[in-house]
Write a protein that holds these residues in place. Structure first.
Motif, PDB file in Angstrom:
ATOM      1  N   VAL A   1      -0.841  -7.789  -9.521  1.00  9.85           N
ATOM      2  CA  VAL A   1      -1.922  -7.765  -8.538  1.00  9.85           C
ATOM      3  C   VAL A   1      -1.449  -8.394  -7.236  1.00  9.85           C
ATOM      4  O   VAL A   1      -1.697  -7.867  -6.146  1.00  9.85           O
ATOM      5  CB  VAL A   1      -3.178  -8.486  -9.078  1.00  9.85           C
ATOM      6  N   ARG A   2      -0.736  -9.506  -7.339  1.00  8.53           N
ATOM      7  CA  ARG A   2      -0.200 -10.168  -6.157  1.00  8.53           C
ATOM      8  C   ARG A   2       0.782  -9.263  -5.408  1.00  8.53           C
ATOM      9  O   ARG A   2       0.753  -9.163  -4.184  1.00  8.53           O
ATOM     10  CB  ARG A   2       0.496 -11.476  -6.551  1.00  8.53           C
ATOM     11  N   ALA A   3       1.665  -8.587  -6.142  1.00  8.67           N
ATOM     12  CA  ALA A   3       2.653  -7.704  -5.521  1.00  8.67           C
ATOM     13  C   ALA A   3       1.974  -6.568  -4.764  1.00  8.67           C
ATOM     14  O   ALA A   3       2.368  -6.231  -3.638  1.00  8.67           O
ATOM     15  CB  ALA A   3       3.603  -7.149  -6.583  1.00  8.67           C
ATOM     16  N   VAL A   4       0.959  -5.975  -5.365  1.00  4.97           N
ATOM     17  CA  VAL A   4       0.234  -4.879  -4.706  1.00  4.97           C
ATOM     18  C   VAL A   4      -0.454  -5.399  -3.439  1.00  4.97           C
ATOM     19  O   VAL A   4      -0.411  -4.754  -2.395  1.00  4.97           O
ATOM     20  CB  VAL A   4      -0.787  -4.232  -5.673  1.00  4.97           C
ATOM     21  N   ALA A   5      -1.059  -6.567  -3.523  1.00  8.08           N
ATOM     22  CA  ALA A   5      -1.757  -7.137  -2.371  1.00  8.08           C
ATOM     23  C   ALA A   5      -0.791  -7.428  -1.226  1.00  8.08           C
ATOM     24  O   ALA A   5      -1.090  -7.147  -0.061  1.00  8.08           O
ATOM     25  CB  ALA A   5      -2.498  -8.408  -2.771  1.00  8.08           C
ATOM     26  N   ILE A   6       0.389  -7.963  -1.548  1.00  8.41           N
ATOM     27  CA  ILE A   6       1.386  -8.258  -0.519  1.00  8.41           C
ATOM     28  C   ILE A   6       1.861  -6.966   0.137  1.00  8.41           C
ATOM     29  O   ILE A   6       1.928  -6.855   1.363  1.00  8.41           O
ATOM     30  CB  ILE A   6       2.570  -9.043  -1.114  1.00  8.41           C
ATOM     31  N   LYS A   7       2.178  -5.967  -0.672  1.00  6.04           N
ATOM     32  CA  LYS A   7       2.658  -4.691  -0.134  1.00  6.04           C
ATOM     33  C   LYS A   7       1.599  -4.050   0.748  1.00  6.04           C
ATOM     34  O   LYS A   7       1.881  -3.569   1.839  1.00  6.04           O
ATOM     35  CB  LYS A   7       3.059  -3.745  -1.277  1.00  6.04           C
ATOM     36  N   ARG A   8       0.348  -4.053   0.304  1.00  8.02           N
ATOM     37  CA  ARG A   8      -0.730  -3.461   1.095  1.00  8.02           C
ATOM     38  C   ARG A   8      -0.899  -4.196   2.426  1.00  8.02           C
ATOM     39  O   ARG A   8      -1.124  -3.577   3.464  1.00  8.02           O
ATOM     40  CB  ARG A   8      -2.047  -3.481   0.322  1.00  8.02           C
ATOM     41  N   THR A   9      -0.782  -5.507   2.385  1.00  8.40           N
ATOM     42  CA  THR A   9      -0.923  -6.311   3.601  1.00  8.40           C
ATOM     43  C   THR A   9       0.179  -5.999   4.596  1.00  8.40           C
ATOM     44  O   THR A   9      -0.075  -5.789   5.785  1.00  8.40           O
ATOM     45  CB  THR A   9      -0.919  -7.810   3.255  1.00  8.40           C
ATOM     46  N   VAL A  10       1.427  -5.941   4.121  1.00  8.50           N
ATOM     47  CA  VAL A  10       2.552  -5.632   5.003  1.00  8.50           C
ATOM     48  C   VAL A  10       2.414  -4.219   5.562  1.00  8.50           C
ATOM     49  O   VAL A  10       2.617  -3.993   6.760  1.00  8.50           O
ATOM     50  CB  VAL A  10       3.901  -5.833   4.277  1.00  8.50           C
ATOM     51  N   ALA A  11       2.057  -3.264   4.729  1.00 12.57           N
ATOM     52  CA  ALA A  11       1.885  -1.881   5.189  1.00 12.57           C
ATOM     53  C   ALA A  11       0.789  -1.803   6.255  1.00 12.57           C
ATOM     54  O   ALA A  11       0.948  -1.100   7.266  1.00 12.57           O
ATOM     55  CB  ALA A  11       1.555  -0.960   4.019  1.00 12.57           C
ATOM     56  N   LEU A  12      -0.290  -2.528   6.063  1.00 10.39           N
ATOM     57  CA  LEU A  12      -1.378  -2.538   7.048  1.00 10.39           C
ATOM     58  C   LEU A  12      -0.912  -3.170   8.358  1.00 10.39           C
ATOM     59  O   LEU A  12      -1.233  -2.674   9.442  1.00 10.39           O
ATOM     60  CB  LEU A  12      -2.589  -3.286   6.491  1.00 10.39           C
ATOM     61  N   GLN A  13      -0.128  -4.243   8.269  1.00  9.84           N
ATOM     62  CA  GLN A  13       0.396  -4.872   9.483  1.00  9.84           C
ATOM     63  C   GLN A  13       1.314  -3.912  10.243  1.00  9.84           C
ATOM     64  O   GLN A  13       1.254  -3.835  11.473  1.00  9.84           O
ATOM     65  CB  GLN A  13       1.143  -6.158   9.133  1.00  9.84           C
ATOM     66  N   ILE A  14       2.148  -3.196   9.514  1.00  6.51           N
ATOM     67  CA  ILE A  14       3.038  -2.225  10.155  1.00  6.51           C
ATOM     68  C   ILE A  14       2.220  -1.124  10.821  1.00  6.51           C
ATOM     69  O   ILE A  14       2.464  -0.746  11.971  1.00  6.51           O
ATOM     70  CB  ILE A  14       4.039  -1.645   9.134  1.00  6.51           C
ATOM     71  N   GLU A  15       1.231  -0.618  10.106  1.00  7.69           N
ATOM     72  CA  GLU A  15       0.374   0.435  10.667  1.00  7.69           C
ATOM     73  C   GLU A  15      -0.365  -0.063  11.907  1.00  7.69           C
ATOM     74  O   GLU A  15      -0.479   0.666  12.904  1.00  7.69           O
ATOM     75  CB  GLU A  15      -0.610   0.910   9.605  1.00  7.69           C
ATOM     76  N   ASN A  16      -0.850  -1.296  11.884  1.00  8.69           N
ATOM     77  CA  ASN A  16      -1.538  -1.873  13.044  1.00  8.69           C
ATOM     78  C   ASN A  16      -0.595  -1.994  14.243  1.00  8.69           C
ATOM     79  O   ASN A  16      -0.994  -1.728  15.382  1.00  8.69           O
ATOM     80  CB  ASN A  16      -2.141  -3.236  12.706  1.00  8.69           C
ATOM     81  N   GLU A  17       0.650  -2.397  13.986  1.00  9.07           N
ATOM     82  CA  GLU A  17       1.644  -2.481  15.061  1.00  9.07           C
ATOM     83  C   GLU A  17       1.936  -1.099  15.635  1.00  9.07           C
ATOM     84  O   GLU A  17       2.053  -0.945  16.848  1.00  9.07           O
ATOM     85  CB  GLU A  17       2.938  -3.127  14.567  1.00  9.07           C
ATOM     86  N   MET A  18       2.068  -0.120  14.761  1.00 10.36           N
ATOM     87  CA  MET A  18       2.295   1.249  15.226  1.00 10.36           C
ATOM     88  C   MET A  18       1.168   1.687  16.142  1.00 10.36           C
ATOM     89  O   MET A  18       1.397   2.255  17.207  1.00 10.36           O
ATOM     90  CB  MET A  18       2.413   2.209  14.038  1.00 10.36           C
ATOM     91  N   GLU A  19      -0.058   1.406  15.715  1.00 12.17           N
ATOM     92  CA  GLU A  19      -1.230   1.806  16.493  1.00 12.17           C
ATOM     93  C   GLU A  19      -1.288   1.080  17.837  1.00 12.17           C
ATOM     94  O   GLU A  19      -1.501   1.700  18.877  1.00 12.17           O
ATOM     95  CB  GLU A  19      -2.501   1.519  15.683  1.00 12.17           C
ATOM     96  N   SER A  20      -1.057  -0.232  17.816  1.00 13.92           N
ATOM     97  CA  SER A  20      -1.152  -1.002  19.058  1.00 13.92           C
ATOM     98  C   SER A  20      -0.050  -0.626  20.046  1.00 13.92           C
ATOM     99  O   SER A  20      -0.238  -0.729  21.260  1.00 13.92           O
ATOM    100  CB  SER A  20      -1.132  -2.506  18.777  1.00 13.92           C
ATOM    101  N   GLN A  21       1.106  -0.168  19.533  1.00 11.17           N
ATOM    102  CA  GLN A  21       2.216   0.229  20.396  1.00 11.17           C
ATOM    103  C   GLN A  21       2.251   1.749  20.644  1.00 11.17           C
ATOM    104  O   GLN A  21       3.178   2.246  21.267  1.00 11.17           O
ATOM    105  CB  GLN A  21       3.544  -0.216  19.774  1.00 11.17           C
ATOM    106  N   HIS A  22       1.248   2.445  20.132  1.00 12.73           N
ATOM    107  CA  HIS A  22       1.144   3.905  20.281  1.00 12.73           C
ATOM    108  C   HIS A  22       2.386   4.618  19.747  1.00 12.73           C
ATOM    109  O   HIS A  22       2.915   5.532  20.387  1.00 12.73           O
ATOM    110  CB  HIS A  22       0.865   4.296  21.734  1.00 12.73           C
ATOM    111  N   ILE A  23       2.840   4.189  18.572  1.00 10.72           N
ATOM    112  CA  ILE A  23       3.997   4.800  17.921  1.00 10.72           C
ATOM    113  C   ILE A  23       3.487   5.818  16.908  1.00 10.72           C
ATOM    114  O   ILE A  23       2.733   5.460  15.991  1.00 10.72           O
ATOM    115  CB  ILE A  23       4.864   3.736  17.199  1.00 10.72           C
ATOM    116  N   THR A  24       3.866   7.059  17.065  1.00  6.76           N
ATOM    117  CA  THR A  24       3.457   8.092  16.119  1.00  6.76           C
ATOM    118  C   THR A  24       4.260   7.958  14.826  1.00  6.76           C
ATOM    119  O   THR A  24       5.307   7.296  14.796  1.00  6.76           O
ATOM    120  CB  THR A  24       3.697   9.498  16.697  1.00  6.76           C
ATOM    121  N   LYS A  25       3.779   8.620  13.791  1.00  9.92           N
ATOM    122  CA  LYS A  25       4.503   8.590  12.520  1.00  9.92           C
ATOM    123  C   LYS A  25       5.874   9.237  12.653  1.00  9.92           C
ATOM    124  O   LYS A  25       6.852   8.748  12.085  1.00  9.92           O
ATOM    125  CB  LYS A  25       3.687   9.258  11.412  1.00  9.92           C
TER     126      LYS A  25
END
Length: 95
Positions: free
Chosen positions: A25-49
């Motif tokens: 459960v901890r591993a999934v939560a950490i991975k989800r958190t990091v993925a969300l942070q990366i996605e937020n950075e992509m969005e704030s910097q207007h980086i497309t997939k």
């Protein structure tokens, strides 16, 4: 009537430990958190997939797996590449 649920009165962490699923459960939560942070950075910097995949020198499907909150099978080097692609670094520590 007696309550038969052994978790009544215990904490969520206690329940996870008793069910032997705390690490997962901890591993999934950490991975989800990091993925969300990366996605937020992509969005704030207007980086497309597609641009993000290019920066990581990977495929769009690999990036999709990284950003998928249900996929907890992501290698550490992939997370490091993704962090670097948005100008950040990844920090991992034992506590």
């Amino acid at each position: 009537m007696k309550n038969r649920n052994p978790h009544i009165g215990s904490s969520f962490d206690d329940m996870l430990q008793e069910d032997s699923i705390a690490e997962g459960v901890r591993a999934v939560a950490i991975k989800r958190t990091v993925a969300l942070q990366i996605e937020n950075e992509m969005e704030s910097q207007h980086i497309t997939k597609s641009e993000m995949a290019r920066r990581m020198k990977t495929s769009a499907s690999q990036l999709s797996r990284l950003l998928d909150p249900k996929n907890d099978r992501v290698q550490l080097d992939t997370l490091v590449k993704a962090a670097s692609a948005v100008g950040r670094s990844l920090s991992v520590e034992l506590v």
